[in-house]
Scaffold this motif. Structure first.
Motif, short mmCIF file in Angstrom:
data_model
loop_
_atom_site.label_atom_id
_atom_site.label_comp_id
_atom_site.label_asym_id
_atom_site.label_seq_id
_atom_site.Cartn_x
_atom_site.Cartn_y
_atom_site.Cartn_z
N ALA A 158 42.05 3.98 6.02
CA ALA A 158 41.94 3.83 4.56
C ALA A 158 42.65 2.57 4.08
CB ALA A 158 42.52 5.07 3.87
N ALA A 159 43.80 2.26 4.67
CA ALA A 159 44.56 1.08 4.27
C ALA A 159 43.79 -0.21 4.56
CB ALA A 159 45.91 1.05 4.99
N GLN A 160 42.84 -0.13 5.50
CA GLN A 160 42.01 -1.30 5.84
C GLN A 160 40.66 -1.26 5.12
OE1 GLN A 160 42.12 -2.18 10.27
NE2 GLN A 160 42.97 -0.10 10.22
N ASN A 161 40.50 -0.31 4.20
CA ASN A 161 39.24 -0.11 3.47
C ASN A 161 38.07 0.19 4.39
OD1 ASN A 161 40.33 -0.48 0.83
ND2 ASN A 161 40.39 -2.69 1.24
N ILE A 162 38.34 0.94 5.46
CA ILE A 162 37.29 1.40 6.38
C ILE A 162 37.01 2.85 6.04
CG2 ILE A 162 36.70 1.82 8.80
CD1 ILE A 162 38.74 -0.43 9.52
N ASP A 163 35.75 3.18 5.75
CA ASP A 163 35.46 4.54 5.30
C ASP A 163 35.27 5.55 6.44
OD1 ASP A 163 32.91 3.84 6.13
OD2 ASP A 163 31.96 4.11 4.19
N GLN A 164 35.58 5.18 7.65
CA GLN A 164 35.55 6.10 8.79
C GLN A 164 36.66 7.14 8.61
OE1 GLN A 164 36.24 4.09 12.51
NE2 GLN A 164 35.43 5.76 13.72
N TRP A 165 36.35 8.41 8.86
CA TRP A 165 37.31 9.53 8.79
C TRP A 165 37.87 9.74 7.39
CZ3 TRP A 165 41.07 9.48 13.60
CH2 TRP A 165 40.33 9.63 14.77
N GLN A 166 37.19 9.30 6.34
CA GLN A 166 37.75 9.42 5.00
C GLN A 166 37.28 10.66 4.25
OE1 GLN A 166 40.37 7.33 4.14
NE2 GLN A 166 39.99 7.01 6.32
N GLY A 167 36.42 11.46 4.85
CA GLY A 167 36.04 12.74 4.25
C GLY A 167 36.85 13.83 4.93
N GLY A 168 36.22 14.93 5.19
CA GLY A 168 36.91 16.05 5.82
C GLY A 168 36.96 16.00 7.34
N TYR A 169 36.33 15.01 7.93
CA TYR A 169 36.24 14.91 9.40
C TYR A 169 37.23 13.88 9.92
CZ TYR A 169 34.35 13.69 13.97
OH TYR A 169 34.22 13.43 15.30
N PRO A 170 37.84 14.10 11.08
CA PRO A 170 37.87 15.38 11.81
C PRO A 170 38.87 16.34 11.16
CG PRO A 170 39.02 13.68 13.07
CD PRO A 170 38.49 13.03 11.82
#
Length: 181
Positions: free
Chosen positions: A26-38
């Motif tokens: 998140a700090a790098q503005n990457i939307d990977q893993w930003q929902g409920g996963y994992p």
């Protein structure tokens, strides 16, 4: 420092490391893993199925990954070409290292320990992995670990559609023998 199968008692440390990873992305503005996963359910299933490995020093879990036998639903379709046959690989998912030890090469050590275990204990020909197109740090770690980019795959995470990750594969010692002979 050594690699072992995770046990349920490791879950709090694994969840903390995964949360570290989410925060770092998140700090790098990457939307990977930003929902409920994992989420906890995924991590518990991985542990109960014997898929989670942890890199440990003393009583501290330094890194974690899920090493899952084929077939992996995510890897059924690829824009590109895998290096191995459909049933002769394992997939590595949910790779993360402790924020307390970031920058110490733990991802490489985690991968090296996983590769060693696979080479010593199986008839696996290839190891597959994928990551988000914006996750340049993980792409670097994956390539440094000897993976080759093989294409892109469609993923469905957190009910988001039409996401495409970069896909990679690395041949094991057995896979290298199969490919050259």
């Amino acid at each position: 420092m050594y690699l072992r199968r995770a046990e349920m008692k490791d879950l709090p440390q694994i969840e903390s490391i995964i949360q570290d990873g989410k925060t770092h992305l998140a700090a790098q503005n990457i939307d990977q893993w930003q929902g409920g996963y994992p989420n906890t359910n995924v991590l518990v299933d991985d542990i109960q199925n014997g898929h989670t490995v942890v890199l440990v020093e003393g009583y501290e879990v330094l890194g974690t990954a899920a090493v899952i036998p084929a077939p992996d639903e995510s890897y059924q379709q690829i824009d590109g070409e895998w290096l191995t046959r459909d049933e002769s690989y394992v997939a590595i998912h949910r790779v993360a290292v402790s924020a307390n030890h970031r920058g110490q090469g733990l991802s490489g050590k985690l991968f090296a320990a996983i590769f060693k275990e696979i080479d010593e204990n199986s008839s696996i020909e290839g190891i597959r992995i994928d990551t988000h197109p914006d996750n340049k740090g993980m792409q670097h770690v994956i390539k440094k670990a000897g993976f080759s980019e093989t294409g892109t795959i469609a993923i469905v995470v957190d009910d988001q559609q039409d996401l495409r990750d970069y896909a990679y594969e690395k041949l094991t010692k057995l896979g290298s023998l199969v490919k050259t002979h």
